[in-house]
Design an enzyme around this catalytic site. Sequence first.
Site, PDB file in Angstrom:
ATOM      1  CG  HIS A 492      -2.300  -1.033   0.916  1.00 28.45           C
ATOM      2  ND1 HIS A 492      -3.312  -0.944   1.957  1.00 28.45           N
ATOM      3  CD2 HIS A 492      -2.383  -1.578   0.014  1.00 28.45           C
ATOM      4  CE1 HIS A 492      -3.998  -2.008   1.464  1.00 28.45           C
ATOM      5  NE2 HIS A 492      -3.564  -2.117   0.391  1.00 28.45           N
ATOM      6  CG  ASP A 493       5.270   3.109   1.327  1.00 31.61           C
ATOM      7  OD1 ASP A 493       4.717   4.366   0.923  1.00 31.61           O
ATOM      8  OD2 ASP A 493       6.361   2.758   1.744  1.00 31.61           O
ATOM      9  CG  HIS A 497      -2.304  -0.006 -11.301  1.00 27.87           C
ATOM     10  ND1 HIS A 497      -1.348  -0.797 -10.381  1.00 27.87           N
ATOM     11  CD2 HIS A 497      -1.355   0.035 -12.525  1.00 27.87           C
ATOM     12  CE1 HIS A 497      -0.039  -1.291 -10.779  1.00 27.87           C
ATOM     13  NE2 HIS A 497      -0.218  -0.690 -12.254  1.00 27.87           N
ATOM     14  CG  ASP A 554       7.008   7.970   0.711  1.00 24.09           C
ATOM     15  OD1 ASP A 554       6.126   6.989   0.733  1.00 24.09           O
ATOM     16  OD2 ASP A 554       6.924   8.817  -0.390  1.00 24.09           O
ATOM     17  CB  SER A 556       2.777   7.140   1.191  1.00 14.38           C
ATOM     18  OG  SER A 556       2.734   5.909   0.584  1.00 14.38           O
ATOM     19  CG  HIS A 649      10.606  -5.099   3.241  1.00 19.37           C
ATOM     20  ND1 HIS A 649       9.183  -5.622   3.220  1.00 19.37           N
ATOM     21  CD2 HIS A 649      10.912  -5.474   2.125  1.00 19.37           C
ATOM     22  CE1 HIS A 649       8.869  -6.287   2.291  1.00 19.37           C
ATOM     23  NE2 HIS A 649       9.747  -6.221   1.297  1.00 19.37           N
ATOM     24  NE  ARG A 808      -2.487  -3.141 -13.593  1.00 19.96           N
ATOM     25  CZ  ARG A 808      -2.694  -3.271 -12.424  1.00 19.96           C
ATOM     26  NH1 ARG A 808      -1.737  -4.287 -11.789  1.00 19.96           N
ATOM     27  NH2 ARG A 808      -3.464  -2.970 -11.993  1.00 19.96           N
ATOM     28  CD  GLU A 922       1.348  -6.189  27.621  1.00 21.23           C
ATOM     29  OE1 GLU A 922       0.242  -5.974  27.145  1.00 21.23           O
ATOM     30  OE2 GLU A 922       2.137  -5.361  27.372  1.00 21.23           O
TER      31      GLU A 922
END
Length: 940
Positions: A492-493, A497, A554, A556, A649, A808, A922
């Site tokens: 999602h960062d 499209h 970044d 986003s 990541h 695509r 915890e």
Amino acid sequence: MSDGGDGGLSAGRVKWAETYRGGSPEAERAEFLKLADLMLDAQLKSRKAGKARRVDRAFHAKSIAAFSGGTLTFSQALPEDLRVGFARPGASYPASVRFSNAASFAKSDEEKDLRGLALRIAVSETEHHDLLATNWPVPHARDAHQFVHFAHAVSGGGLSRAAGLAGLCRTLGVSEVRRMLGNVREALRPCDSVALESYWSRGAIRWGDEAVRYAFKPARGTPGAFPAHGAGRLSAEFAQRIAAGDVTFELYLQRFVTESLTPIEDAAQDWTERDSPPILAATLTLPRRDLTAPDAIAEQRALDDGGFNPWNTTEEFRPLGHLNRARKAVYDASLHHRSAMRWRSERPPLQNRMFGGGTRWLLRKLNTRVPWHRMRLRTSLLNLDALRYDLRAQNLVDTEPREAPPSARALPVAPLPEERAFRTYDGRANDLSDPRMGAVGATFGRNMPLETIPPDEPNAVTVCRELMDRKAFIPARTLNILAAAWIQFQVHDWVAHQRRKLGEQDLVVPIPGKYPDWASRPGDTPGREMRISGNVPHPSSDWVFTNTTSHWWDGSEVYGADPERARSLRDGPRIRLNEKGYLPEDVNGMSMTGFNESWWMGLSVMHTLFAREHNVLVGELGRAYPHWDDERLYQTARLIVSALIAKIHTVEWTPAILGTEALDIGMKTNWYGPPSGDWLTKLGIWLTDVHALKGIPRTMPDHHAAPYSLTEEFATVYRMHPLIPDDYIFYDYGTGKQRLRRGFLDIQGAQADDEMRAIGLRDALYSFGTAHPGAITLHNFPRSLQHFEREGEVIDLSVVDIMRTRVRKVPRYNGFRRGLHMPEIKSWDDLTPDPETNRLCREIYGQLDHVDTVVGLLGEAPPTGFGFSDTAFRIFILMASRRLQSDRFLTVDFRPEIYSPLGMDWIERNSMTSVILRHCPELGPVLPRDATAFAPWRTV
């Protein structure tokens, strides 16, 4: 061939024209980009030869004098057909000027050299004209190809120059090199005063409908040289001269006559005054002033640090010819390089290039017999680095429409201070030399040529029902569900499209009779077709698409991709949370965060966790730097969180899903550099990629073969929906007892946050940490995602995954492998490890080359320890390091001056485990001791 006159010349005159090298402006532009890279190499060689601390101009490095306050006044007798644009009889304009020695590094004014004059005429705030000239009638180079290759050859000194000239003879021919050297020897000469020299343009420019060359000549009555001596003699002489009175030059124009007498493309041929008599056009007056005063010294520094470019003009006065057309790209690259807005690493030493090329050739041959993942550890590590090297060179394709041919422009605006120090929301100005690179609205690039198979064959519903439906849940036992949530959090960062609304040019998929009917909206009457909202193509092509988020790493998804959304999520320097520490809801009951599409509890957990992390960081930064204002606290915390996410990541999630020792070492090498003391690994990496001898955050940005962007193939390999389970059990961490069971549809959309708040962050983390995601394989697509409501429409994501990839024009599976230099699948028996699946594929597709990429990637047997296929991994190994390597804030600006010392220490010391423990301490006893937080946790 272009109509260079753009409307023709006055009656009776011969029409001039430009000829594009390679047959088109686009082909010529590609050449200019290579020449720009060569010029950057020349700057590095010159810095080394001159023992300079920083990169300077490739030419005209030493300033003799530079100041503003001049005036250009056009002649009252200017011919009628030369009265164009700002060139009007009697018109006067302020001007700035810079005189310089032509050498690539500072040397004594007593030495022989060429001298240059650069003039900037200010017509208005938005219109300027740069004129550049040198004190020899013609350049040594006929075109930009000769000019840049000559510059690269002679930059440096000693053996480097000798080797460069030898190579130049092979490139241009001995006769041309001899001619160029002769021109340079004749042009290099002593100079008594830059005020006594004449200066000629490098090639022609347009002047309305005319093509002209220009020259600046000292006005009659200019006094002789003033007394001065030493290495700075010319600067001292000019300072005395202008302190004593005005300095005046006259601007003359020569018209184009014929291509043979006054060529446009051959800059090295003189336009003789006999063939084209000079016409007085204007007078340049440089008024009396003290160049030793503090304000004058500051003015000179500003002009020296800036850049003159003949394309800083209007179309009526644009440069002409190959040499001039290249100057826009080449001069910009040179300016950006020395202004620390563009970066170039020095070429590896000759022995590295020789041994490295040989090593890579040997590994390629070895790969035809043994796959890289079956080799011994160090050999497989070398192979990975060699694979990445080849993919960087051959599998990066720019799709962004680019300017070709070059066009005139207003004076470029310098980056804002906040753009240099902080990430912009939309990704602008990460690369300061190309501010739009990777920003919101930039196109997705490509890693390989387009697919030509019809996009609707075979029927996608049939493919999905037979090959992707989850008959029984297949778990990925080396991972937990946090790993599934994490990758969606990251995607999602990276990738979004732009979609059309349903009903606007939908993708229509007929439903075969043997499958149930489909309704695209809740309550609709079931039909015999499935309708999928289409993506909005870029205006340049129906197969190029743009990203509605930035391509950069970044954060986003947490912070938003535009200033308005970001402001709506803030409370001063902090991210807005409710009194219980959860994200607030919008009017639709969804969490207010940077990106909340395809929302489910796993995303709610990740967004809540890192919003809290941001707010903790703001508090720590505020205590460490009490003088900082809210904006700096917010932006610095945003930088730190984004970099921490990238680190997690790289060194945690990736080794978890690609569970091999080679990948663990490889990904940690990406971030930290090779293991200390492991000289064999360092030697091997030196042989294949000398720049990998330190972690990417300690290097300079490098986009390799194309401007940075994510690619359609990258989006394809990250279609990892099988990771999502359909059924969930949530536990009380304190007692280990089951609290509730939920299906995926119960914890997605508007219900996700209510469920997460009811369960609590601690128990949600524990429940996800102790449960497995699905394996990334065929016959394991979540049932919940095959009848999934999103934004008022019901979608089958398995069909969407197939159709989006086809539309695509991503190559089908065998084409995908060919594009990545992998062997094709020749037999149905080799497609997947399961004979029944192979039988179904043969029945559905008929031809191996028609097998969908998504199907092939899911069906392929992955290397031991891998969570996905080796074919998908090729895209991963190329693009994963590129997201770090291209990013200014994860390379050259990954430093305390930007992040703060506290921020650098925070990123170094923290991990996914420590982030979880900071907010849910915890959970410490159940987190893995010797693995990442994405491995299965211990149960209570």
